[in-house]
Design a protein around this motif. Structure first.
Motif, mmCIF file in Angstrom:
data_model
loop_
_atom_site.group_PDB
_atom_site.id
_atom_site.type_symbol
_atom_site.label_atom_id
_atom_site.label_comp_id
_atom_site.label_asym_id
_atom_site.label_seq_id
_atom_site.Cartn_x
_atom_site.Cartn_y
_atom_site.Cartn_z
ATOM 1 N N THR A 1 0.836 -1.202 0.000
ATOM 2 C CA THR A 1 0.000 0.000 0.000
ATOM 3 C C THR A 1 0.870 1.251 0.000
ATOM 4 O OG1 THR A 1 -1.723 -1.196 1.185
ATOM 5 C CG2 THR A 1 -1.861 1.201 1.214
ATOM 6 N N VAL A 2 1.935 1.242 0.779
ATOM 7 C CA VAL A 2 2.853 2.386 0.832
ATOM 8 C C VAL A 2 3.572 2.550 -0.507
ATOM 9 C CG1 VAL A 2 4.953 3.287 1.930
ATOM 10 C CG2 VAL A 2 3.166 2.222 3.322
ATOM 11 N N ILE A 3 4.074 1.457 -1.058
ATOM 12 C CA ILE A 3 4.779 1.517 -2.340
ATOM 13 C C ILE A 3 3.848 2.047 -3.422
ATOM 14 C CG2 ILE A 3 5.954 0.177 -4.128
ATOM 15 C CD1 ILE A 3 6.893 -1.728 -1.838
ATOM 16 N N HIS A 4 2.626 1.531 -3.464
ATOM 17 C CA HIS A 4 1.639 1.967 -4.452
ATOM 18 C C HIS A 4 1.366 3.467 -4.317
ATOM 19 C CE1 HIS A 4 -2.676 1.980 -6.031
ATOM 20 N NE2 HIS A 4 -1.913 1.765 -7.064
ATOM 21 N N LYS A 5 1.173 3.921 -3.107
ATOM 22 C CA LYS A 5 0.910 5.342 -2.853
ATOM 23 C C LYS A 5 2.097 6.199 -3.308
ATOM 24 C CE LYS A 5 -0.190 8.581 0.837
ATOM 25 N NZ LYS A 5 -0.380 8.785 2.261
ATOM 26 N N LEU A 6 3.310 5.788 -2.958
ATOM 27 C CA LEU A 6 4.498 6.541 -3.346
ATOM 28 C C LEU A 6 4.694 6.562 -4.864
ATOM 29 C CD1 LEU A 6 6.961 5.423 -0.538
ATOM 30 C CD2 LEU A 6 5.993 7.718 -0.869
ATOM 31 N N LEU A 7 4.411 5.452 -5.533
ATOM 32 C CA LEU A 7 4.504 5.433 -6.994
ATOM 33 C C LEU A 7 3.620 6.511 -7.619
ATOM 34 C CD1 LEU A 7 4.548 1.603 -7.726
ATOM 35 C CD2 LEU A 7 6.339 3.244 -8.357
ATOM 36 N N HIS A 8 2.428 6.686 -7.080
ATOM 37 C CA HIS A 8 1.519 7.725 -7.583
ATOM 38 C C HIS A 8 1.985 9.116 -7.186
ATOM 39 C CE1 HIS A 8 -1.608 5.460 -9.615
ATOM 40 N NE2 HIS A 8 -1.483 4.540 -8.669
ATOM 41 N N GLU A 9 2.374 9.298 -5.929
ATOM 42 C CA GLU A 9 2.820 10.618 -5.462
ATOM 43 C C GLU A 9 4.039 11.110 -6.233
ATOM 44 O OE1 GLU A 9 3.460 10.643 -1.223
ATOM 45 O OE2 GLU A 9 1.315 10.310 -0.812
ATOM 46 N N ASP B 1 4.843 -3.174 -21.912
ATOM 47 C CA ASP B 1 5.619 -3.231 -23.153
ATOM 48 C C ASP B 1 6.674 -4.335 -23.155
ATOM 49 O OD1 ASP B 1 4.166 -1.184 -24.296
ATOM 50 O OD2 ASP B 1 5.654 0.371 -23.836
ATOM 51 N N GLY B 2 6.783 -5.098 -22.049
ATOM 52 C CA GLY B 2 7.666 -6.260 -22.044
ATOM 53 C C GLY B 2 8.901 -6.181 -21.168
ATOM 54 N N LEU B 3 9.061 -5.106 -20.387
ATOM 55 C CA LEU B 3 10.204 -5.038 -19.476
ATOM 56 C C LEU B 3 10.135 -6.225 -18.519
ATOM 57 C CD1 LEU B 3 12.661 -3.433 -18.307
ATOM 58 C CD2 LEU B 3 11.013 -2.347 -16.753
ATOM 59 N N PRO B 4 11.149 -7.089 -18.484
ATOM 60 C CA PRO B 4 11.134 -8.208 -17.534
ATOM 61 C C PRO B 4 11.137 -7.681 -16.103
ATOM 62 C CG PRO B 4 12.730 -8.604 -19.268
ATOM 63 C CD PRO B 4 12.295 -7.173 -19.392
ATOM 64 N N VAL B 5 10.265 -8.256 -15.268
ATOM 65 C CA VAL B 5 10.120 -7.777 -13.899
ATOM 66 C C VAL B 5 10.054 -8.962 -12.941
ATOM 67 C CG1 VAL B 5 7.604 -7.570 -14.128
ATOM 68 C CG2 VAL B 5 8.771 -6.266 -12.386
ATOM 69 N N PHE B 6 10.686 -8.788 -11.781
ATOM 70 C CA PHE B 6 10.711 -9.798 -10.721
ATOM 71 C C PHE B 6 10.110 -9.147 -9.482
ATOM 72 C CE2 PHE B 6 13.181 -11.561 -7.065
ATOM 73 C CZ PHE B 6 12.742 -12.867 -7.136
ATOM 74 N N GLY B 7 9.043 -9.722 -8.961
ATOM 75 C CA GLY B 7 8.394 -9.157 -7.787
ATOM 76 C C GLY B 7 8.379 -10.135 -6.638
ATOM 77 N N THR B 8 8.846 -9.701 -5.472
ATOM 78 C CA THR B 8 8.791 -10.534 -4.276
ATOM 79 C C THR B 8 7.821 -9.910 -3.284
ATOM 80 O OG1 THR B 8 10.647 -9.393 -3.207
ATOM 81 C CG2 THR B 8 11.172 -11.309 -4.543
ATOM 82 N N CYS B 9 6.951 -10.722 -2.742
ATOM 83 C CA CYS B 9 5.994 -10.314 -1.716
ATOM 84 C C CYS B 9 5.200 -9.079 -2.161
ATOM 85 C CB CYS B 9 6.694 -10.134 -0.380
ATOM 86 S SG CYS B 9 5.564 -10.296 1.013
ATOM 87 N N ALA B 10 5.475 -7.910 -1.613
ATOM 88 C CA ALA B 10 4.745 -6.706 -2.024
ATOM 89 C C ALA B 10 4.909 -6.466 -3.518
ATOM 90 C CB ALA B 10 5.224 -5.491 -1.235
ATOM 91 N N GLY B 11 6.074 -6.825 -4.053
ATOM 92 C CA GLY B 11 6.300 -6.685 -5.492
ATOM 93 C C GLY B 11 5.335 -7.523 -6.300
#
Length: 161
Positions: free
Chosen positions: A50-58, A71-81
């Motif tokens: 929730t904090v990460i999402h909020k900061l991404l917008h701010e 567009d295809g950028l490879p992404v690796f997400g752990t837990c919140a990611g």
């Protein structure tokens, strides 16, 4: 290859240390101007989604990162990611909505429910996993490849990049 780590909140330092040990070139995203740098891979670390999402917008980074992922950028997400990537979060906000699955936040309970296990991960072998207020995937489309399960619950998956 340049790997970028979202460094707004959470476990970004641990990813940075591991990339350094591996000799990989990396940098951190802390503000919108960082997105102008060339990047080949993206890591979305664990933390408070929730904090990460909020900061991404701010910081006005959300739409740019979402477009790069689409567009295809490879992404690796752990837990919140991972929570940032899935299309549906039970009882929570949807974010990038780029991975065709549903996640359950804090699925193993509170901090006291934390645990660690060693699990077989497809294509990797046995690896240690730590679950602290962790999620799991409750549903995934046939586009999603299940990589690991703990007690029959999906804890690692892949879809495209």
């Amino acid at each position: 290859m340049r790997i970028v780590i979202l460094a707004l909140q959470g476990a970004f330092a641990e990813h940075q240390m591991m990339l350094e040990q591996l000799g990989a070139e990396s940098f951190e995203i802390r503000q919108k101007s960082d997105l102008a740098q060339p990047m080949d891979r993206l890591i979305l670390p664990g933390g408070e989604s929730t904090v990460i999402h909020k900061l991404l917008h701010e910081l006005d980074c959300f739409r740019t990162l979402q477009a790069q992922i689409v567009d295809g950028l490879p992404v690796f997400g752990t837990c919140a990611g991972l929570i940032l990537l899935v299309k549906q979060v039970e009882g929570g906000e949807n974010t990038f909505a780029t991975m065709d699955c549903t996640a359950r936040r804090n699925a193993y309970g509170r901090q006291l429910g934390s645990f660690s296990v060693t699990v077989e991960m497809e294509g990797v072998g046995r690896i240690p996993m730590v679950f602290i207020r962790a999620l799991y995937i409750v549903a995934a489309s046939d586009k999603v490849q299940v990589l690991a399960k703990v007690d029959g619950k999906i804890v690692a998956a892949r879809q495209g990049n």
